[in-house]
Design a protein around this motif. Sequence first.
Motif, PDB file in Angstrom:
ATOM      1  N   THR A   1      -0.699  13.177   2.988  1.00 17.78           N
ATOM      2  CA  THR A   1      -2.115  13.467   3.220  1.00 17.78           C
ATOM      3  C   THR A   1      -2.234  14.344   4.461  1.00 17.78           C
ATOM      4  O   THR A   1      -1.751  13.972   5.523  1.00 17.78           O
ATOM      5  N   VAL A   2      -2.839  15.518   4.303  1.00 17.30           N
ATOM      6  CA  VAL A   2      -2.959  16.470   5.402  1.00 17.30           C
ATOM      7  C   VAL A   2      -4.403  16.623   5.884  1.00 17.30           C
ATOM      8  O   VAL A   2      -4.637  17.145   6.961  1.00 17.30           O
ATOM      9  N   MET A   3      -5.345  16.160   5.062  1.00 20.23           N
ATOM     10  CA  MET A   3      -6.746  16.361   5.379  1.00 20.23           C
ATOM     11  C   MET A   3      -7.566  15.339   4.604  1.00 20.23           C
ATOM     12  O   MET A   3      -7.146  14.874   3.550  1.00 20.23           O
ATOM     13  N   VAL A   4      -8.741  15.006   5.118  1.00 22.51           N
ATOM     14  CA  VAL A   4      -9.682  14.145   4.399  1.00 22.51           C
ATOM     15  C   VAL A   4     -10.987  14.926   4.301  1.00 22.51           C
ATOM     16  O   VAL A   4     -11.463  15.482   5.293  1.00 22.51           O
ATOM     17  N   MET A   5     -11.528  15.003   3.084  1.00 22.97           N
ATOM     18  CA  MET A   5     -12.821  15.679   2.922  1.00 22.97           C
ATOM     19  C   MET A   5     -13.817  14.726   2.278  1.00 22.97           C
ATOM     20  O   MET A   5     -13.435  13.845   1.511  1.00 22.97           O
ATOM     21  N   GLU A   6     -15.083  14.904   2.637  1.00 15.51           N
ATOM     22  CA  GLU A   6     -16.141  14.087   2.070  1.00 15.51           C
ATOM     23  C   GLU A   6     -16.794  14.906   0.969  1.00 15.51           C
ATOM     24  O   GLU A   6     -17.191  16.046   1.170  1.00 15.51           O
ATOM     25  N   ALA A   7     -16.836  14.315  -0.230  1.00 15.37           N
ATOM     26  CA  ALA A   7     -17.467  14.982  -1.370  1.00 15.37           C
ATOM     27  C   ALA A   7     -18.145  13.917  -2.211  1.00 15.37           C
ATOM     28  O   ALA A   7     -17.546  12.875  -2.502  1.00 15.37           O
ATOM     29  N   MET A   8     -19.373  14.153  -2.571  1.00 11.83           N
ATOM     30  CA  MET A   8     -20.153  13.215  -3.377  1.00 11.83           C
ATOM     31  C   MET A   8     -20.166  11.827  -2.739  1.00 11.83           C
ATOM     32  O   MET A   8     -19.974  10.820  -3.405  1.00 11.83           O
ATOM     33  N   LYS A   9     -20.330  11.772  -1.417  1.00 11.83           N
ATOM     34  CA  LYS A   9     -20.435  10.547  -0.627  1.00 11.83           C
ATOM     35  C   LYS A   9     -19.170   9.690  -0.693  1.00 11.83           C
ATOM     36  O   LYS A   9     -19.216   8.491  -0.523  1.00 11.83           O
ATOM     37  N   MET A  10     -18.032  10.328  -0.936  1.00 12.48           N
ATOM     38  CA  MET A  10     -16.751   9.634  -0.959  1.00 12.48           C
ATOM     39  C   MET A  10     -15.750  10.423  -0.129  1.00 12.48           C
ATOM     40  O   MET A  10     -15.808  11.640  -0.073  1.00 12.48           O
ATOM     41  N   GLU A  11     -14.820   9.705   0.510  1.00 12.51           N
ATOM     42  CA  GLU A  11     -13.745  10.364   1.239  1.00 12.51           C
ATOM     43  C   GLU A  11     -12.603  10.627   0.261  1.00 12.51           C
ATOM     44  O   GLU A  11     -12.195   9.741  -0.475  1.00 12.51           O
ATOM     45  N   ASN A  12     -12.098  11.856   0.249  1.00  7.17           N
ATOM     46  CA  ASN A  12     -11.021  12.261  -0.646  1.00  7.17           C
ATOM     47  C   ASN A  12      -9.837  12.734   0.184  1.00  7.17           C
ATOM     48  O   ASN A  12      -9.985  13.624   1.029  1.00  7.17           O
ATOM     49  N   ASN A  13      -8.657  12.147  -0.058  1.00  3.81           N
ATOM     50  CA  ASN A  13      -7.444  12.570   0.630  1.00  3.81           C
ATOM     51  C   ASN A  13      -6.928  13.850   0.003  1.00  3.81           C
ATOM     52  O   ASN A  13      -6.768  13.930  -1.212  1.00  3.81           O
ATOM     53  N   ILE A  14      -6.656  14.847   0.833  1.00  7.61           N
ATOM     54  CA  ILE A  14      -6.074  16.098   0.367  1.00  7.61           C
ATOM     55  C   ILE A  14      -4.578  16.005   0.668  1.00  7.61           C
ATOM     56  O   ILE A  14      -4.186  15.833   1.819  1.00  7.61           O
ATOM     57  N   GLN A  15      -3.776  16.099  -0.390  1.00  7.76           N
ATOM     58  CA  GLN A  15      -2.338  15.899  -0.259  1.00  7.76           C
ATOM     59  C   GLN A  15      -1.570  17.139  -0.676  1.00  7.76           C
ATOM     60  O   GLN A  15      -2.057  17.961  -1.441  1.00  7.76           O
ATOM     61  N   THR A  16      -0.338  17.222  -0.177  1.00  7.76           N
ATOM     62  CA  THR A  16       0.536  18.333  -0.547  1.00  7.76           C
ATOM     63  C   THR A  16       1.234  18.006  -1.856  1.00  7.76           C
ATOM     64  O   THR A  16       1.444  16.851  -2.180  1.00  7.76           O
ATOM     65  N   GLU A  17       1.587  19.023  -2.607  1.00  7.17           N
ATOM     66  CA  GLU A  17       2.380  18.830  -3.818  1.00  7.17           C
ATOM     67  C   GLU A  17       3.831  19.221  -3.578  1.00  7.17           C
ATOM     68  O   GLU A  17       4.673  18.991  -4.429  1.00  7.17           O
ATOM     69  N   SER A  18       4.094  19.842  -2.423  1.00  2.83           N
ATOM     70  CA  SER A  18       5.468  20.212  -2.089  1.00  2.83           C
ATOM     71  C   SER A  18       5.654  20.145  -0.581  1.00  2.83           C
ATOM     72  O   SER A  18       4.683  20.176   0.173  1.00  2.83           O
ATOM     73  N   ALA A  19       6.908  20.026  -0.159  1.00  8.61           N
ATOM     74  CA  ALA A  19       7.223  19.990   1.270  1.00  8.61           C
ATOM     75  C   ALA A  19       7.140  21.399   1.847  1.00  8.61           C
ATOM     76  O   ALA A  19       7.266  22.386   1.129  1.00  8.61           O
ATOM     77  N   GLY A  20       6.909  21.482   3.154  1.00 12.59           N
ATOM     78  CA  GLY A  20       6.851  22.785   3.805  1.00 12.59           C
ATOM     79  C   GLY A  20       6.407  22.652   5.244  1.00 12.59           C
ATOM     80  O   GLY A  20       6.317  21.556   5.789  1.00 12.59           O
ATOM     81  N   THR A  21       6.109  23.798   5.847  1.00 12.43           N
ATOM     82  CA  THR A  21       5.633  23.858   7.221  1.00 12.43           C
ATOM     83  C   THR A  21       4.220  24.413   7.213  1.00 12.43           C
ATOM     84  O   THR A  21       3.924  25.361   6.489  1.00 12.43           O
ATOM     85  N   ILE A  22       3.333  23.820   8.023  1.00 10.48           N
ATOM     86  CA  ILE A  22       1.956  24.300   8.100  1.00 10.48           C
ATOM     87  C   ILE A  22       1.955  25.659   8.800  1.00 10.48           C
ATOM     88  O   ILE A  22       2.306  25.769   9.962  1.00 10.48           O
ATOM     89  N   LYS A  23       1.590  26.707   8.049  1.00 14.15           N
ATOM     90  CA  LYS A  23       1.554  28.069   8.576  1.00 14.15           C
ATOM     91  C   LYS A  23       0.205  28.347   9.249  1.00 14.15           C
ATOM     92  O   LYS A  23       0.151  28.911  10.330  1.00 14.15           O
ATOM     93  N   SER A  24      -0.895  27.942   8.578  1.00 19.82           N
ATOM     94  CA  SER A  24      -2.222  28.113   9.163  1.00 19.82           C
ATOM     95  C   SER A  24      -3.190  27.121   8.536  1.00 19.82           C
ATOM     96  O   SER A  24      -3.019  26.703   7.399  1.00 19.82           O
ATOM     97  N   ILE A  25      -4.205  26.749   9.320  1.00 18.06           N
ATOM     98  CA  ILE A  25      -5.272  25.868   8.858  1.00 18.06           C
ATOM     99  C   ILE A  25      -6.539  26.704   8.833  1.00 18.06           C
ATOM    100  O   ILE A  25      -6.957  27.246   9.859  1.00 18.06           O
ATOM    101  N   LYS A  26      -7.128  26.856   7.664  1.00 19.02           N
ATOM    102  CA  LYS A  26      -8.249  27.784   7.465  1.00 19.02           C
ATOM    103  C   LYS A  26      -9.622  27.164   7.699  1.00 19.02           C
ATOM    104  O   LYS A  26     -10.628  27.865   7.639  1.00 19.02           O
ATOM    105  N   VAL A  27      -9.691  25.830   7.935  1.00 15.11           N
ATOM    106  CA  VAL A  27     -10.977  25.157   8.106  1.00 15.11           C
ATOM    107  C   VAL A  27     -10.947  24.256   9.334  1.00 15.11           C
ATOM    108  O   VAL A  27      -9.874  23.929   9.842  1.00 15.11           O
ATOM    109  N   ASN A  28     -12.128  23.865   9.777  1.00 13.87           N
ATOM    110  CA  ASN A  28     -12.277  22.938  10.894  1.00 13.87           C
ATOM    111  C   ASN A  28     -13.068  21.717  10.437  1.00 13.87           C
ATOM    112  O   ASN A  28     -13.775  21.777   9.413  1.00 13.87           O
ATOM    113  N   VAL A  29     -13.013  20.644  11.200  1.00 15.77           N
ATOM    114  CA  VAL A  29     -13.792  19.451  10.898  1.00 15.77           C
ATOM    115  C   VAL A  29     -15.278  19.839  10.869  1.00 15.77           C
ATOM    116  O   VAL A  29     -15.762  20.566  11.725  1.00 15.77           O
ATOM    117  N   GLY A  30     -15.974  19.389   9.826  1.00  5.19           N
ATOM    118  CA  GLY A  30     -17.402  19.689   9.670  1.00  5.19           C
ATOM    119  C   GLY A  30     -17.695  20.885   8.790  1.00  5.19           C
ATOM    120  O   GLY A  30     -18.833  21.071   8.378  1.00  5.19           O
TER     121      GLY A  30
END
Length: 138
Positions: A96-125
Motif C-alpha cells: 500500500t503506497v497511498m490511501v484515497m477517499e472515494a464515495m465516503k470510503m478509504e481505498n488502499n492504493i497498492q502496487t502490482e509490481s516491485a520498484g523504486t518510487i521515481k515521482s509522486i504526482k499528487v499531494n494529500v487533499g
Amino acid sequence: MKKFFFKIKGRKYDVEVKQFEEGIAKVDVNGTEYDVEVETPEKPVSKTPRLVRRELDEDKPKKAPVATGAVIKAPLPGNIFKVLVNVGDEVKEGQTVMVMEAMKMENNIQTESAGTIKSIKVNVGDAVMQDDVLIELG
C-alpha cells in the motif's frame, strides 16, 4: 412530463414540458404551447466523472488494481487522504503506497509490481479523476 417554475428579471414563468420526441419538445409556457427544437452538443457539457466498473476475475485476490507498468493510476475519482511513501523508496508487489477517499470510503492504493518510487504526482487533499497518474515507478 415535467413542470418548472422560472423567474426571469422579476417575471414568473410556469413551464411544462408536455412531450419530447426526435429533438422536438412540446412546451407550455404560461398557457401558450410552443414546439421547441432541441440541439444536443457534440461534446458532453458536464464534467461529472463517469465511474466505470471493471469485472473482477474470481480467481484473483480482490485488491484495488492500480499499477500499470511504470505508473500507479487512480482506480476511481476521489481525494488523496494519505501518502505512505517518498521519492526513492523501494516498494514491493502489493504494498500500500497511498490511501484515497472515494464515495465516503478509504481505498488502499497498492502496487502490482516491485520498484523504486521515481515521482509522486499528487499531494494529500488533491482531487483526482479515474486513471490519473498518482505515482511513477522507476
